[in-house]
Design an enzyme around this catalytic site. Structure first.
Site, PDB file in Angstrom:
ATOM      1  N   ARG A  29      -6.840   2.934 -16.020  1.00 12.64           N
ATOM      2  CA  ARG A  29      -8.211   3.238 -16.427  1.00 12.64           C
ATOM      3  C   ARG A  29      -8.300   3.629 -17.908  1.00 12.64           C
ATOM      4  NH1 ARG A  29     -11.409   0.741 -12.899  1.00 12.64           N
ATOM      5  NH2 ARG A  29     -11.184   1.484 -10.752  1.00 12.64           N
ATOM      6  N   TYR A  59      -4.317  -4.666 -16.987  1.00  7.12           N
ATOM      7  CA  TYR A  59      -5.255  -3.543 -17.024  1.00  7.12           C
ATOM      8  C   TYR A  59      -6.351  -3.835 -18.051  1.00  7.12           C
ATOM      9  CZ  TYR A  59      -1.695  -0.889 -14.425  1.00  7.12           C
ATOM     10  OH  TYR A  59      -0.791  -0.451 -13.500  1.00  7.12           O
ATOM     11  N   SER A 161       7.696  -4.237  -9.459  1.00  6.88           N
ATOM     12  CA  SER A 161       6.554  -3.515  -8.912  1.00  6.88           C
ATOM     13  C   SER A 161       6.026  -4.288  -7.709  1.00  6.88           C
ATOM     14  CB  SER A 161       5.470  -3.392  -9.991  1.00  6.88           C
ATOM     15  OG  SER A 161       4.303  -2.776  -9.501  1.00  6.88           O
ATOM     16  N   ASN A 162       5.803  -3.581  -6.610  1.00  5.43           N
ATOM     17  CA  ASN A 162       5.250  -4.185  -5.391  1.00  5.43           C
ATOM     18  C   ASN A 162       6.175  -5.235  -4.781  1.00  5.43           C
ATOM     19  OD1 ASN A 162       2.551  -2.812  -5.568  1.00  5.43           O
ATOM     20  ND2 ASN A 162       2.449  -3.986  -7.472  1.00  5.43           N
ATOM     21  N   GLN A 183       8.537  -0.055  -8.284  1.00  5.70           N
ATOM     22  CA  GLN A 183       7.260   0.652  -8.315  1.00  5.70           C
ATOM     23  C   GLN A 183       6.403   0.267  -7.105  1.00  5.70           C
ATOM     24  OE1 GLN A 183       3.331   1.002 -11.202  1.00  5.70           O
ATOM     25  NE2 GLN A 183       5.323   0.814 -12.181  1.00  5.70           N
ATOM     26  N   GLY A 275      -2.813   9.066 -12.633  1.00  8.39           N
ATOM     27  CA  GLY A 275      -3.753   8.070 -13.117  1.00  8.39           C
ATOM     28  C   GLY A 275      -4.984   8.619 -13.804  1.00  8.39           C
ATOM     29  N   GLN A 277      -7.696  10.046 -16.324  1.00 10.52           N
ATOM     30  CA  GLN A 277      -7.954   9.922 -17.763  1.00 10.52           C
ATOM     31  C   GLN A 277      -8.647  11.172 -18.300  1.00 10.52           C
ATOM     32  OE1 GLN A 277      -6.847   6.942 -19.490  1.00 10.52           O
ATOM     33  NE2 GLN A 277      -5.782   6.960 -17.523  1.00 10.52           N
ATOM     34  N   ARG A 281      -7.236  17.281 -16.041  1.00  9.85           N
ATOM     35  CA  ARG A 281      -6.541  16.896 -14.805  1.00  9.85           C
ATOM     36  C   ARG A 281      -5.133  16.394 -15.092  1.00  9.85           C
ATOM     37  NH1 ARG A 281     -11.140  14.359 -10.726  1.00  9.85           N
ATOM     38  NH2 ARG A 281     -12.367  16.286 -10.592  1.00  9.85           N
TER      39      ARG A 281
END
Length: 311
Positions: A29, A59, A161-162, A183, A275, A277, A281
């Site tokens: 994001r 992304y 990844s995956n 990942q 994750g 932005q 947080r």
């Protein structure tokens, strides 16, 4: 009863040369045109002790931006603040081609890596990962391409990844260097890697594990159950959040921080990818290291997610 304690100290990224924080910051994001605000987010992650940044060439479109937009924004940040690059272990991913959808052919992988380097304005990507497996490319061809990119100095280490455990093993068998990372999606709500052999293979092969969506695609944050979900899914989410909240309360931390801690406690050394932005947080994620578990406490949260006792 013995406690599982968590450490914020940096650790090896698999069998690579890199030392990384136990938390990573994800840039799915990472969007917009405000370079100063984007730089502030990067600096917030570093201030939280996170030196491991994970992006990907795909992304952008999910944020109504072009393919490569997240990498391009990071490139503008590096241009504005060149010293940041040296503070970061930079991971990116490729192999998804809009409309194809997956392409790990040698020609495409080389072009994808070159394009990522150009967008970010860097000479090397520290960890480059195949984003999704391409069933139409032989793993020997993928391995030969990636080994050549490592030899050329364009990437420092290779990850996946995956990938299923079998796909991971097949690629690793052809690579000259150890496969540094895998990942999968992993959270209290996404438990497949516990049972499908992903984490076991990573521990066998000495791979780092980067867990994406460790907050269950945001469901383990402060929000309510998403509209339109099945009642059984909502009931599961309520159980899990209650278990996390009760445990986190003992340490004065949020549900999100406790969810990160639960992932961190696994002996595979899983790196949750934060994750958010929101700088506040991002900072909050470091509260995970305040949390400890007994075995009984960790398993109780797992049982809350499964909805049934373990055998």
């Amino acid at each position: 009863m013995s406690q599982i304690a968590l450490s914020p100290n940096r650790r090896p990224l698999g069998k690579s040369e890199f030392m990384v924080s136990p938390l990573a910051w994800g840039m799915w994001r990472f969007a917009g045109n405000d370079v100063a605000a984007a730089q502030a987010r990067c600096e917030a992650a570093l201030a939280a002790g996170i030196n491991f940044f994970d992006t990907a060439d795909i992304y952008g479109p999910d944020n109504d931006e072009p393919f490569g937009a997240s990498e391009a924004l990071l490139g503008r940040v590096f241009k504005a603040a060149p010293a940041l690059r040296g503070q970061i272990v930079l991971a990116s991913k490729g192999g998804i081609s809009m409309g194809v959808p997956y392409d790990s052919s040698p020609e495409y992988l080389v072009s994808a890596i070159d394009a990522s380097l150009s967008r970010m304005g860097v000479e090397r990507i520290d960890l480059w990962q195949i984003h999704r497996p391409d069933m139409l490319t032989h793993p020997a061809d993928v391995a030969a391409t990636l080994d050549a990119q490592v030899q050329a100095g364009k990437i420092g280490a290779v990850g996946v990844s995956n990938f299923t455990p079998a796909q991971t093993r097949a690629l690793a068998a052809h690579l000259k260097a150890p496969l540094a990372s895998t990942q999968p999606e992993f959270s209290v709500l996404a438990l497949n890697p516990l049972f499908d052999g992903t984490l076991d293979l990573a521990m066998e092969m000495g791979q780092a594990v980067l867990g994406w969506s460790p907050l269950g695609q945001g469901r383990l944050g402060d929000g309510d159950p998403r509209p339109g979900r099945k009642k059984s899914e909502d009931e599961r989410l309520i159980r899990v959040k209650a278990a996390l909240a009760a445990h986190g309360q003992e340490f004065g931390v949020s549900i999100a921080a406790t969810a990160y801690a639960w992932v961190l406690a696994h002996p595979a050394g899983i790196t949750p990818i934060v994750g958010s932005q929101n700088p506040a947080r991002i900072a909050e994620a470091a509260d995970a290291f305040k949390v400890t578990f007994t075995r009984a406490e960790w398993y109780a949260i797992l049982v809350a997610s499964l909805g049934e006792n373990l055998p």
